[in-house]
Scaffold this active site. Structure first.
Site, PDB file in Angstrom:
ATOM      1  N   CYS A   1      29.341  30.238  18.225  1.00  0.00           N
ATOM      2  CA  CYS A   1      28.329  30.227  19.792  1.00  0.00           C
ATOM      3  C   CYS A   1      27.381  30.998  18.454  1.00  0.00           C
ATOM      4  CB  CYS A   1      29.615  30.394  20.139  1.00  0.00           C
ATOM      5  SG  CYS A   1      28.032  30.581  21.982  1.00  0.00           S
TER       6      CYS A   1
ATOM      7  N   CYS B   1      20.737  26.506  18.852  1.00  0.00           N
ATOM      8  CA  CYS B   1      22.301  27.045  19.393  1.00  0.00           C
ATOM      9  C   CYS B   1      22.430  25.750  18.499  1.00  0.00           C
ATOM     10  CB  CYS B   1      21.415  26.205  20.840  1.00  0.00           C
ATOM     11  SG  CYS B   1      24.054  25.732  21.715  1.00  0.00           S
TER      12      CYS B   1
END
Length: 263
Positions: free
Chosen positions: A70, A177
């Site tokens: 992440c 992302c």
């Protein structure tokens, strides 16, 4: 060899699939935080608290390395994770692939969450690596959430909105992302202009997987037997991949681990 990955949700699937392709014989531990997701709106301290908790659950399965799957958690939690786990367990963060993207020239667009777009962290990467290459930051409203829930209508709307914000002359897009890497071809199709040069996408998953192998002293062996197991942890408890994950090819690469294999 056992590699653990952490994230609040299914964004870690991109790096997981990259590890699986490089080492089909590696055992994988995927540690999720369904009770605390999403991490993005939390304070940096809150993100770090959640990341440490799912990391500790993964570490209990004795991995050789841990990947932070992440971008947001890497920004806020990597120092704390490394302080807690290293040198015993190498911790590999996920950084947007801005450096290799601008190395090929521009113009470049960075698709990222609204929280990351315009952040000091992303601006710092641009200032460090852009070297005069035109870079446009594109906030992708609602895209990560739509991917997480496999809401195809919302995905289409969010991709279209971000494509509208992407300049027509962009030839390279950074997927800032990890959720977005699950949509690579849909994003490419959305930003490809008729008659224009092919758009190049840059994600982080491949580089992260390769770095994890380097940190444990292993070499890629994509032709190794596909004997690797998968253990899924949901706030520390063994479970199954979220149903929404199975809509993505990256999840379908994975095998369900037996109880014996997950110890």
């Amino acid at each position: 060899m056992k590699i653990a990955l952490i994230d609040s949700g299914i964004g870690l699937l991109a790096a997981t699939a990259a590890v699986r392709r490089l080492r089909p014989d590696a055992d994988l531990v995927l540690s999720f935080d369904p009770e605390g997701m999403p991490w993005g709106p939390r304070t940096p301290e809150g993100i770090t608290e959640r990341a440490l908790a799912v990391a500790e659950a993964a570490v209990a399965r004795r991995p050789d390395a841990l990947i932070v799957g992440c971008n947001t958690a890497t920004v806020h939690s990597l120092p704390a994770l490394r302080a807690r786990l290293e040198p015993g367990i190498p911790v590999i963060g996920t950084v947007p692939a801005i450096k290799p993207a601008v190395a090929a020239g521009g113009p470049v667009a960075i698709w990222a969450t609204p929280a990351t777009t315009g952040s000091a962290y992303q601006r710092g990467l641009i200032e460090s690596f852009a070297d005069g290459v035109p870079v446009t930051e594109v906030p992708c409203w609602g895209l990560a959430e739509a991917v997480e829930h496999a809401d195809q209508v919302a995905v289409d709307a969010a991709v279209s909105a971000a494509a509208e914000l992407t300049p027509d002359d962009v030839r390279t897009v950074v997927l800032g992302c990890t959720h977005y890497e699950l949509l690579a071809e849909r994003i490419r199709a959305a930003v490809q202009r008729p008659g224009g040069a092919p758009v190049v996408l840059h994600g982080s998953a491949g580089a992260v997987a390769a770095q994890a192998l380097r940190r444990v002293g292993a070499q890629p062996a994509p032709d190794a037997p596909a004997t690797g197991t998968v253990t899924v942890l949901l706030n520390g408890r063994e479970g199954e991949l979220p149903e929404a994950a199975l809509g993505y090819a990256e999840a379908r690469l994975l095998r369900t681990a037996s109880p014996a294999a997950s110890q």
